[in-house]
Design an enzyme around this catalytic site. Sequence first.
Site, PDB file in Angstrom:
ATOM      1  N   SER A 129       0.675  -1.144  -0.002  1.00  0.00           N
ATOM      2  CA  SER A 129       0.063  -0.028  -0.035  1.00  0.00           C
ATOM      3  C   SER A 129       0.858   1.264  -0.011  1.00  0.00           C
ATOM      4  O   SER A 129       0.610   2.436  -0.286  1.00  0.00           O
ATOM      5  CB  SER A 129      -0.981  -0.139   1.409  1.00  0.00           C
ATOM      6  OG  SER A 129      -0.257  -0.158   2.376  1.00  0.00           O
ATOM      7  N   HIS A 150      -1.767  -2.521  -6.721  1.00  0.00           N
ATOM      8  CA  HIS A 150      -2.436  -2.224  -5.159  1.00  0.00           C
ATOM      9  C   HIS A 150      -3.908  -2.189  -5.344  1.00  0.00           C
ATOM     10  O   HIS A 150      -4.502  -1.460  -6.113  1.00  0.00           O
ATOM     11  CB  HIS A 150      -1.855  -0.697  -5.024  1.00  0.00           C
ATOM     12  CG  HIS A 150      -2.243  -0.227  -3.609  1.00  0.00           C
ATOM     13  ND1 HIS A 150      -2.642   1.005  -3.255  1.00  0.00           N
ATOM     14  CD2 HIS A 150      -2.538  -0.861  -2.361  1.00  0.00           C
ATOM     15  CE1 HIS A 150      -3.052   1.051  -1.950  1.00  0.00           C
ATOM     16  NE2 HIS A 150      -3.011  -0.186  -1.458  1.00  0.00           N
ATOM     17  N   GLU A 162      -4.558   0.247  -8.354  1.00  0.00           N
ATOM     18  CA  GLU A 162      -3.487   1.225  -8.560  1.00  0.00           C
ATOM     19  C   GLU A 162      -2.448   0.622  -9.074  1.00  0.00           C
ATOM     20  O   GLU A 162      -1.795  -0.338  -8.444  1.00  0.00           O
ATOM     21  CB  GLU A 162      -3.194   1.949  -7.296  1.00  0.00           C
ATOM     22  CG  GLU A 162      -2.621   3.458  -7.514  1.00  0.00           C
ATOM     23  CD  GLU A 162      -2.288   3.841  -6.118  1.00  0.00           C
ATOM     24  OE1 GLU A 162      -2.195   3.236  -5.038  1.00  0.00           O
ATOM     25  OE2 GLU A 162      -2.361   5.319  -6.046  1.00  0.00           O
ATOM     26  N   ASN A 200      -2.901   6.539  -1.114  1.00  0.00           N
ATOM     27  CA  ASN A 200      -2.592   6.505   0.347  1.00  0.00           C
ATOM     28  C   ASN A 200      -2.031   7.949   0.530  1.00  0.00           C
ATOM     29  O   ASN A 200      -2.038   8.516   1.683  1.00  0.00           O
ATOM     30  CB  ASN A 200      -1.771   5.719   0.795  1.00  0.00           C
ATOM     31  CG  ASN A 200      -2.693   4.359   1.300  1.00  0.00           C
ATOM     32  OD1 ASN A 200      -3.856   4.464   1.726  1.00  0.00           O
ATOM     33  ND2 ASN A 200      -2.329   3.209   0.794  1.00  0.00           N
TER      34      ASN A 200
END
Length: 293
Positions: A129, A150, A162, A200
């Site tokens: 992540s 991801h 992602e 993130n």
Amino acid sequence: MQRKGGFLVSQSIQTLMVVGAGQMGSGIAQVAAQAGVRVLLNDVKPEFVQKGLANISKNLVRNVEKGKMAQDEMDQVLSRIQPSASLADVKDCDMAIEAATENMEIKTSIFKQLDSAAPAHAILASNTSSLPITEIAAVTQRPAQVIGMHFMNPVPVMKLVEVIRGLATADEVYQTVHSLAERMGKTAVEVNDFPGFVSNRVLMPMINEAIYCVYEGVAAPEAIDQVMKLGMNHPMGPLTLADFIGLDTCLAIMEVLYEGFGDSKYRPCPLLRKYVKAGWLGKKTGRGFYVYS
Ligand code: CAA
């Protein structure tokens, strides 16, 4: 098998190893098997793999009960997933997706083992992540074939993957992984390798700021979540989402942003650190910003 520039082209990914049979790994194995890919589900202990398989079965049974999937389709999906007790089993795979603990030492150790056992054409992906793909790739002899993939939690529901290009990732490898994500029914979004990627880097500071609001007494957790749910149409408030993701994971990602950019705007909230030290990790431990029975 079709090849282009030495790598397999997308349609050729037929056998995939998923390393880590937890919430993310089992979800990835499920959506891959649903896309017709043969999956080897690997973890350090056979009971972890069995738990992952039970999770997949539970999800598929729910789909059958809702009339979203036929029983024989479910049986076929399950028959495509085999347990694996050894990373050496990657020798028969076109690709591996690592979804192990978010720890650089663990990940680089897995990537070294996968790299030495996988066929030359195989792609090695990480579901990390926030850890740097370029650094993971650098411990292998095939950095051009290492990439980030991801997935979002819960994997069977969330549309996004992602896809993160490391510094050395080859274009053909990116295309292969992009197409694989689409075969899995996901939308792949291309991102370059910087701390936290996009997901993130944007999500975690929002969650961290919500935790600051609790810490500074701006409002109660329920009120903060309500503001974001009703005011911004988020499906979950940031504190509910933090509990759902795991507060240890949230802290680890904030640390990656803080260290990676060296910018104080990413400093983790002291209350987040305190909760993690207390073992209040969210839903998985029964207590985070909320209490779960
Ligand atoms: N596994 C599989 N399916 C699940 C599920 C799970 N864990 N949880 C819910 N679902 C399914 C349900 O079965 C239901 O399916 P149907 O539409 O077929 O009936 C559907 O999802 C909706 O579920 P519910 O009606 O029970 O609940 P909901 O409408 O509140 O949706 C949710 C649940 C999809 C989780 C929603 O609350 C949501 O989107 N939350 C935000 C999730 C999110 O932001 N995820 C990203 C986290 S960040 C991340 O993953 C990356 C990282 O690096 C930290």
